[in-house]
Scaffold this motif. Structure first.
Motif, PDB file in Angstrom:
ATOM      1  N   GLY A   1       0.793  -1.211   0.000  1.00  0.00           N
ATOM      2  CA  GLY A   1       0.000   0.000   0.000  1.00  0.00           C
ATOM      3  C   GLY A   1       0.830   1.266   0.000  1.00  0.00           C
ATOM      4  N   GLN A   2       2.128   1.135   0.156  1.00  0.00           N
ATOM      5  CA  GLN A   2       2.991   2.307   0.117  1.00  0.00           C
ATOM      6  C   GLN A   2       3.375   2.601  -1.324  1.00  0.00           C
ATOM      7  OE1 GLN A   2       6.298   1.967   2.792  1.00  0.00           O
ATOM      8  NE2 GLN A   2       5.082   0.903   4.321  1.00  0.00           N
ATOM      9  N   VAL A   3       3.827   3.791  -1.556  1.00  0.00           N
ATOM     10  CA  VAL A   3       4.228   4.178  -2.902  1.00  0.00           C
ATOM     11  C   VAL A   3       5.532   3.468  -3.266  1.00  0.00           C
ATOM     12  CG1 VAL A   3       4.907   6.114  -4.371  1.00  0.00           C
ATOM     13  CG2 VAL A   3       3.130   6.410  -2.627  1.00  0.00           C
ATOM     14  N   PRO A   4       5.581   2.780  -4.422  1.00  0.00           N
ATOM     15  CA  PRO A   4       6.831   2.099  -4.802  1.00  0.00           C
ATOM     16  C   PRO A   4       7.937   3.110  -5.086  1.00  0.00           C
ATOM     17  CG  PRO A   4       5.024   1.549  -6.306  1.00  0.00           C
ATOM     18  CD  PRO A   4       4.520   2.592  -5.364  1.00  0.00           C
ATOM     19  N   SER A   5       9.152   2.669  -4.806  1.00  0.00           N
ATOM     20  CA  SER A   5      10.291   3.521  -5.134  1.00  0.00           C
ATOM     21  C   SER A   5      10.653   3.307  -6.598  1.00  0.00           C
ATOM     22  CB  SER A   5      11.487   3.149  -4.251  1.00  0.00           C
ATOM     23  OG  SER A   5      12.014   1.914  -4.661  1.00  0.00           O
ATOM     24  N   VAL A   6      11.588   4.090  -7.072  1.00  0.00           N
ATOM     25  CA  VAL A   6      12.021   3.945  -8.456  1.00  0.00           C
ATOM     26  C   VAL A   6      13.387   3.295  -8.534  1.00  0.00           C
ATOM     27  CG1 VAL A   6      10.623   5.830  -9.350  1.00  0.00           C
ATOM     28  CG2 VAL A   6      12.915   6.309  -8.471  1.00  0.00           C
ATOM     29  N   ASP A   7      13.812   2.669  -7.430  1.00  0.00           N
ATOM     30  CA  ASP A   7      15.109   1.989  -7.439  1.00  0.00           C
ATOM     31  C   ASP A   7      15.052   0.769  -8.342  1.00  0.00           C
ATOM     32  OD1 ASP A   7      15.922   3.790  -5.567  1.00  0.00           O
ATOM     33  OD2 ASP A   7      15.828   2.416  -3.874  1.00  0.00           O
ATOM     34  N   TYR A   8      16.002   0.665  -9.242  1.00  0.00           N
ATOM     35  CA  TYR A   8      16.119  -0.546 -10.049  1.00  0.00           C
ATOM     36  C   TYR A   8      17.561  -0.705 -10.489  1.00  0.00           C
ATOM     37  CZ  TYR A   8      16.247   2.366 -14.206  1.00  0.00           C
ATOM     38  OH  TYR A   8      16.606   3.287 -15.146  1.00  0.00           O
ATOM     39  N   VAL A   9      17.904  -1.957 -10.824  1.00  0.00           N
ATOM     40  CA  VAL A   9      19.257  -2.250 -11.264  1.00  0.00           C
ATOM     41  C   VAL A   9      19.197  -3.459 -12.195  1.00  0.00           C
ATOM     42  CG1 VAL A   9      19.854  -3.798  -9.358  1.00  0.00           C
ATOM     43  CG2 VAL A   9      21.647  -2.479 -10.463  1.00  0.00           C
ATOM     44  N   ARG A  10      20.168  -3.561 -13.059  1.00  0.00           N
ATOM     45  CA  ARG A  10      20.288  -4.699 -13.961  1.00  0.00           C
ATOM     46  C   ARG A  10      21.381  -5.608 -13.422  1.00  0.00           C
ATOM     47  NH1 ARG A  10      21.356  -4.569 -20.413  1.00  0.00           N
ATOM     48  NH2 ARG A  10      22.568  -6.477 -20.470  1.00  0.00           N
ATOM     49  N   ALA A  11      21.099  -6.926 -13.418  1.00  0.00           N
ATOM     50  CA  ALA A  11      22.097  -7.900 -12.964  1.00  0.00           C
ATOM     51  C   ALA A  11      22.293  -8.945 -14.054  1.00  0.00           C
ATOM     52  CB  ALA A  11      21.643  -8.567 -11.667  1.00  0.00           C
ATOM     53  N   ASP A  12      23.548  -9.320 -14.254  1.00  0.00           N
ATOM     54  CA  ASP A  12      23.906 -10.293 -15.286  1.00  0.00           C
ATOM     55  C   ASP A  12      24.282 -11.631 -14.657  1.00  0.00           C
ATOM     56  OD1 ASP A  12      23.642  -8.425 -17.460  1.00  0.00           O
ATOM     57  OD2 ASP A  12      25.533  -7.527 -16.822  1.00  0.00           O
ATOM     58  N   ALA A  13      24.497 -12.623 -15.509  1.00  0.00           N
ATOM     59  CA  ALA A  13      24.875 -13.963 -15.049  1.00  0.00           C
ATOM     60  C   ALA A  13      26.076 -13.882 -14.113  1.00  0.00           C
ATOM     61  CB  ALA A  13      25.197 -14.861 -16.240  1.00  0.00           C
ATOM     62  N   GLY A  14      25.996 -14.625 -13.008  1.00  0.00           N
ATOM     63  CA  GLY A  14      27.084 -14.633 -12.044  1.00  0.00           C
ATOM     64  C   GLY A  14      26.989 -13.525 -11.011  1.00  0.00           C
ATOM     65  N   GLN A  15      25.876 -12.800 -11.012  1.00  0.00           N
ATOM     66  CA  GLN A  15      25.711 -11.703 -10.058  1.00  0.00           C
ATOM     67  C   GLN A  15      24.501 -11.933  -9.157  1.00  0.00           C
ATOM     68  OE1 GLN A  15      25.595  -8.225 -12.688  1.00  0.00           O
ATOM     69  NE2 GLN A  15      27.690  -7.768 -12.046  1.00  0.00           N
ATOM     70  N   GLN A  16      24.525 -11.237  -8.023  1.00  0.00           N
ATOM     71  CA  GLN A  16      23.425 -11.304  -7.066  1.00  0.00           C
ATOM     72  C   GLN A  16      23.103  -9.886  -6.606  1.00  0.00           C
ATOM     73  OE1 GLN A  16      23.953 -12.749  -2.862  1.00  0.00           O
ATOM     74  NE2 GLN A  16      22.697 -14.444  -3.651  1.00  0.00           N
ATOM     75  N   VAL A  17      21.808  -9.645  -6.362  1.00  0.00           N
ATOM     76  CA  VAL A  17      21.362  -8.357  -5.847  1.00  0.00           C
ATOM     77  C   VAL A  17      20.625  -8.611  -4.537  1.00  0.00           C
ATOM     78  CG1 VAL A  17      19.916  -6.319  -6.248  1.00  0.00           C
ATOM     79  CG2 VAL A  17      21.123  -7.397  -8.168  1.00  0.00           C
ATOM     80  N   LEU A  18      21.008  -7.875  -3.507  1.00  0.00           N
ATOM     81  CA  LEU A  18      20.327  -7.912  -2.214  1.00  0.00           C
ATOM     82  C   LEU A  18      19.296  -6.796  -2.212  1.00  0.00           C
ATOM     83  CD1 LEU A  18      20.006  -8.648   0.827  1.00  0.00           C
ATOM     84  CD2 LEU A  18      21.873  -7.034   1.261  1.00  0.00           C
ATOM     85  N   VAL A  19      18.032  -7.158  -1.863  1.00  0.00           N
ATOM     86  CA  VAL A  19      16.971  -6.158  -1.812  1.00  0.00           C
ATOM     87  C   VAL A  19      16.445  -6.082  -0.385  1.00  0.00           C
ATOM     88  CG1 VAL A  19      14.759  -5.390  -2.749  1.00  0.00           C
ATOM     89  CG2 VAL A  19      16.321  -6.730  -4.190  1.00  0.00           C
ATOM     90  N   ASN A  20      16.590  -4.918   0.219  1.00  0.00           N
ATOM     91  CA  ASN A  20      15.976  -4.617   1.508  1.00  0.00           C
ATOM     92  C   ASN A  20      15.766  -3.105   1.551  1.00  0.00           C
ATOM     93  OD1 ASN A  20      18.423  -3.425   2.353  1.00  0.00           O
ATOM     94  ND2 ASN A  20      19.146  -5.330   3.244  1.00  0.00           N
ATOM     95  N   LEU A  21      15.358  -2.596   2.699  1.00  0.00           N
ATOM     96  CA  LEU A  21      15.086  -1.161   2.793  1.00  0.00           C
ATOM     97  C   LEU A  21      16.328  -0.305   2.962  1.00  0.00           C
ATOM     98  CD1 LEU A  21      11.946  -1.185   5.118  1.00  0.00           C
ATOM     99  CD2 LEU A  21      12.019  -0.675   2.663  1.00  0.00           C
ATOM    100  N   TRP A  22      17.473  -0.918   3.323  1.00  0.00           N
ATOM    101  CA  TRP A  22      18.612  -0.136   3.782  1.00  0.00           C
ATOM    102  C   TRP A  22      19.772  -0.042   2.821  1.00  0.00           C
ATOM    103  CZ3 TRP A  22      16.255  -4.206   6.223  1.00  0.00           C
ATOM    104  CH2 TRP A  22      15.314  -3.838   7.169  1.00  0.00           C
ATOM    105  N   THR A  23      19.951  -1.042   1.970  1.00  0.00           N
ATOM    106  CA  THR A  23      21.157  -1.034   1.147  1.00  0.00           C
ATOM    107  C   THR A  23      20.845  -0.643  -0.289  1.00  0.00           C
ATOM    108  OG1 THR A  23      20.892  -3.395   0.695  1.00  0.00           O
ATOM    109  CG2 THR A  23      22.321  -2.791   2.535  1.00  0.00           C
ATOM    110  N   PRO A  24      21.787  -0.014  -0.964  1.00  0.00           N
ATOM    111  CA  PRO A  24      21.586   0.313  -2.383  1.00  0.00           C
ATOM    112  C   PRO A  24      21.480  -0.975  -3.204  1.00  0.00           C
ATOM    113  CG  PRO A  24      23.564   1.392  -1.506  1.00  0.00           C
ATOM    114  CD  PRO A  24      23.081   0.453  -0.465  1.00  0.00           C
ATOM    115  N   LEU A  25      20.715  -0.930  -4.258  1.00  0.00           N
ATOM    116  CA  LEU A  25      20.630  -2.070  -5.178  1.00  0.00           C
ATOM    117  C   LEU A  25      21.907  -2.097  -6.000  1.00  0.00           C
ATOM    118  CD1 LEU A  25      16.953  -1.828  -6.505  1.00  0.00           C
ATOM    119  CD2 LEU A  25      17.871  -3.318  -4.725  1.00  0.00           C
ATOM    120  N   THR A  26      22.783  -3.009  -5.662  1.00  0.00           N
ATOM    121  CA  THR A  26      24.081  -3.098  -6.328  1.00  0.00           C
ATOM    122  C   THR A  26      24.383  -4.548  -6.650  1.00  0.00           C
ATOM    123  OG1 THR A  26      24.843  -1.230  -4.990  1.00  0.00           O
ATOM    124  CG2 THR A  26      26.525  -2.537  -6.123  1.00  0.00           C
TER     125      THR A  26
END
Length: 161
Positions: free
Chosen positions: A59-84
């Motif tokens: 129900g909250q407004v979505p953020s506009v954070d997004y990132v592209r990940a390629d083979a062999g990579q992982q992205v951690l998604v939570n409220l505190w860390t940048p999407l890297t």
């Protein structure tokens, strides 16, 4: 919190979208894993995915954070860390797909926590242990006694002399 994960196989003719907590993952022609717990881990085995952080379902407004990940990579998604995206060992990160768990120098507390997240039989660390001890090995999640035996016989859990 309930915990679950998926491994998605590629179909180049249909984009696949996974929503998990605050993460949305969109893929075309790829294979990736989504591991949902308090944090979301998106691990790309083949191809490329786009990972978006948003809170639309809550129900909250979505953020506009997004990132592209390629083979062999992982992205951690939570409220505190940048999407890297970070480079990871796919065999280790997606071992749970085969009901296995792999530790390569993982601190004992973290190894036990990870095991407990993936298994019904919970392990409780005794009061006296060596917090610097690192766990190495590949374990079958269908055979928790193997992991427990390694811990019991490790120097980390032996009484001080």
């Amino acid at each position: 919190m309930s915990r679950f994960g998926w491994v998605i196989t590629k179909d180049p003719y249909r984009p696949f979208i996974v929503g998990c907590g605050m993460a949305t993952v969109r893929a075309i022609g790829t294979k990736f894993g989504v591991d949902c717990d308090q944090d979301v881990h998106v691990t790309v085995a083949e191809g490329t995915v786009t990972v978006t952080r948003g809170l639309g379902r809550s129900g909250q407004v979505p953020s506009v954070d997004y990132v592209r990940a390629d083979a062999g990579q992982q992205v951690l998604v939570n409220l505190w860390t940048p999407l890297t995206p970070k480079d990871v060992d796919i065999k280790v990160e997606l071992a749970w797909e085969q009901r296995r768990i792999i530790f390569r120098g993982t601190p004992i507390e973290e190894a036990i926590s990870e095991f407990n997240r993936r298994h019904k039989q919970q392990i409780i660390l005794p009061r006296v242990y060596d917090p610097k001890f690192k766990v190495f090995g590949e374990f079958d999640l269908e055979d928790p006694e193997q992991f427990i035996h390694v811990l019991k016989t490790s120097p980390a859990l032996q009484p001080p002399r």
